[in-house]
Design an enzyme around this catalytic site. Structure first.
Site, mmCIF file in Angstrom:
data_model
loop_
_atom_site.group_PDB
_atom_site.id
_atom_site.type_symbol
_atom_site.label_atom_id
_atom_site.label_comp_id
_atom_site.label_asym_id
_atom_site.label_seq_id
_atom_site.Cartn_x
_atom_site.Cartn_y
_atom_site.Cartn_z
ATOM 1 N N CYS A 1 -6.993 23.177 29.125
ATOM 2 C CA CYS A 1 -6.008 23.200 30.202
ATOM 3 C C CYS A 1 -4.748 23.943 29.770
ATOM 4 O O CYS A 1 -4.194 24.749 30.524
ATOM 5 C CB CYS A 1 -5.669 21.776 30.631
ATOM 6 S SG CYS A 1 -4.679 21.675 32.143
ATOM 7 N N LEU B 1 7.689 22.218 34.745
ATOM 8 C CA LEU B 1 8.149 20.861 35.054
ATOM 9 C C LEU B 1 7.010 20.034 35.639
ATOM 10 O O LEU B 1 6.489 20.359 36.711
ATOM 11 C CB LEU B 1 9.320 20.901 36.029
ATOM 12 C CG LEU B 1 10.623 21.502 35.488
ATOM 13 C CD1 LEU B 1 11.631 21.672 36.617
ATOM 14 C CD2 LEU B 1 11.207 20.618 34.387
ATOM 15 N N SER B 2 6.666 18.958 34.941
ATOM 16 C CA SER B 2 5.588 18.078 35.411
ATOM 17 C C SER B 2 6.129 16.890 36.194
ATOM 18 O O SER B 2 5.369 16.180 36.848
ATOM 19 C CB SER B 2 4.793 17.555 34.213
ATOM 20 O OG SER B 2 5.614 16.710 33.425
ATOM 21 N N GLY B 3 7.426 16.662 36.085
ATOM 22 C CA GLY B 3 8.010 15.470 36.693
ATOM 23 C C GLY B 3 8.198 14.346 35.707
ATOM 24 O O GLY B 3 8.584 13.240 36.079
ATOM 25 N N GLY C 1 7.800 20.864 27.736
ATOM 26 C CA GLY C 1 8.284 19.686 27.023
ATOM 27 C C GLY C 1 7.343 19.211 25.936
ATOM 28 O O GLY C 1 7.396 18.039 25.548
ATOM 29 N N CYS D 1 -4.537 13.232 32.946
ATOM 30 C CA CYS D 1 -4.134 13.288 34.351
ATOM 31 C C CYS D 1 -5.285 12.903 35.269
ATOM 32 O O CYS D 1 -5.084 12.253 36.295
ATOM 33 C CB CYS D 1 -3.616 14.678 34.692
ATOM 34 S SG CYS D 1 -4.796 16.022 34.411
ATOM 35 N N ASP E 1 9.961 14.461 29.421
ATOM 36 C CA ASP E 1 9.973 15.502 28.392
ATOM 37 C C ASP E 1 10.305 16.868 28.977
ATOM 38 O O ASP E 1 11.192 17.575 28.478
ATOM 39 C CB ASP E 1 8.614 15.548 27.670
ATOM 40 C CG ASP E 1 8.337 14.286 26.866
ATOM 41 O OD1 ASP E 1 9.300 13.647 26.421
ATOM 42 O OD2 ASP E 1 7.150 13.942 26.699
#
Length: 350
Positions: free
Chosen positions: A94, A8-10, A119, A193, A13
């Site tokens: 990454c 979960l990246s926030g 996602g 990012c 997706d």
């Protein structure tokens, strides 16, 4: 009950991927990787939204501090590349070394779970005839992210689920709204990012590389202008050169040793072939003879016809049917058979 760890990246997706899997009957555990401090979906701001989503879905949320791994594998990698006059692609690196690998290791070792999900817009299928997992393009070609996923190993593909592979971005937001997810209308990240966190790639690089003035020259060595640091330029760049000429000029070479930016016309910025290193054969075993494929040399470029010639030491030569503009050392070249990712690697300096 089947269990899966969702990265979960926030963002919308990954949030929607978690909700879809929960609806499908999985026991979902949320996992957020702490990559660095600052704003952006991979940073402090994203961690807060990821925690909120886990609360909404009623699932566990684990945060793993992976800042040192990110520093070594991404920041140091980028700085070394730009310092040497190449333009590294951080996302593929990454995905393999910072995200998927550590996520699957954590899921197995600490949670006893052997599946992870993200996602990303991509699909994974299994080919029984070759006993290999195949990485395939997503249904939404505008969002397809297989270009950045070419370096995933068979073990990682076997342990990964992509719930959004059959979903368009518009449908993803609709599903998020149906689940009343906090992130349903969250704006999409438009940059790396590192760019999000630092304002621009230039600002990020200038924190690590001291700008050093040098010459902008043509292919004959004639001085046409001055630059403020080789790391500010990339192959194929036209804008921001600060030099006047009768015809458009493009960056065709970066000489970090001599601290020179070399420019030329568009023709001199095209190549009929290139070599690729650190090749990962994804969906097929490494061939012993040349194969025909379609290749992308940039994320947003259209696939073009190519002959892929295997070389020694995990390298290949790509021979394009038609010369290609702006073949950039450090970027990825990824070749396909239809929607199947055959392999990919890093473009070498010629």
């Amino acid at each position: 009950m089947k269990k899966v760890v969702v990265g979960l990246s926030g963002g919308v997706d990954s949030s929607t991927a978690a909700a879809i899997l929960q609806q499908q009957g999985y026991e979902v555990v949320g996992l957020t990787l702490w990559l660095m401090k600052g704003k952006g979906q991979c940073c402090s701001e994203g961690m807060i939204d990821a925690a909120y989503i886990c609360e909404q879905l009623g699932i566990e949320h684990h945060v793993v501090d992976i800042r040192e791994v990110f520093q070594t594998n991404i920041i140091d990698y980028l700085v070394a590349g730009y310092s040497a006059g190449i333009t590294p692609l951080p996302c593929s690196q990454c995905n393999k070394t910072v995200k998927f690998g550590p996520m699957l290791d954590y899921a197995r070792e600490h949670l006893g779970i052997d599946k992870i999900a993200t996602g990303h817009y991509a699909k994974i299928t299994y080919d029984a005839a070759t006993n290999r997992y195949q990485l395939r393009r997503a249904v939404d070609r505008n969002k397809d992210q297989t270009y950045f996923l070419y370096d995933l190993s068979q073990d990682l593909l076997a342990g990964t689920v992509f719930p959004l592979g059959e979903t368009t971005k518009t449908e993803t937001r609709q599903i998020a709204a149906q689940f009343d997810l906090k992130t349903a209308n969250k704006p999409e990240s438009q940059d790396l990012c590192l760019v999000e966190a630092n304002g621009s790639m230039r600002q990020f690089l200038d924190k690590y590389i001291t700008p050093k003035q040098g010459e902008i020259v043509d292919a004959t060595g004639k001085v046409l202008g001055q630059h403020e640091g080789v790391h500010h330029y990339t192959i194929g760049q036209r804008r921001g050169l600060g030099i006047a000429a009768a015809e458009p000029l493009y960056v065709i070479g970066l000489d970090a040793v001599m601290n020179r930016v070399i420019v030329g016309d568009r023709t001199s910025a095209t190549q009929s072939e290139c070599t690729v290193q650190r090749v990962n054969w994804v969906s097929i075993a490494e061939p012993t003879a040349p194969i025909r494929a379609e290749v992308q040399v940039r994320y947003r470029s259209q696939p073009v016809s190519v002959t892929v010639i295997p070389l020694e030491n995990s390298r290949v030569k790509l021979v394009f049917d038609e010369p290609q503009f702006s073949i950039t050392p450090g970027q990825a070249a990824v070749w396909y058979d239809g929607d199947i990712v055959l392999g990919g690697g890093v473009i070498e300096r010629q």
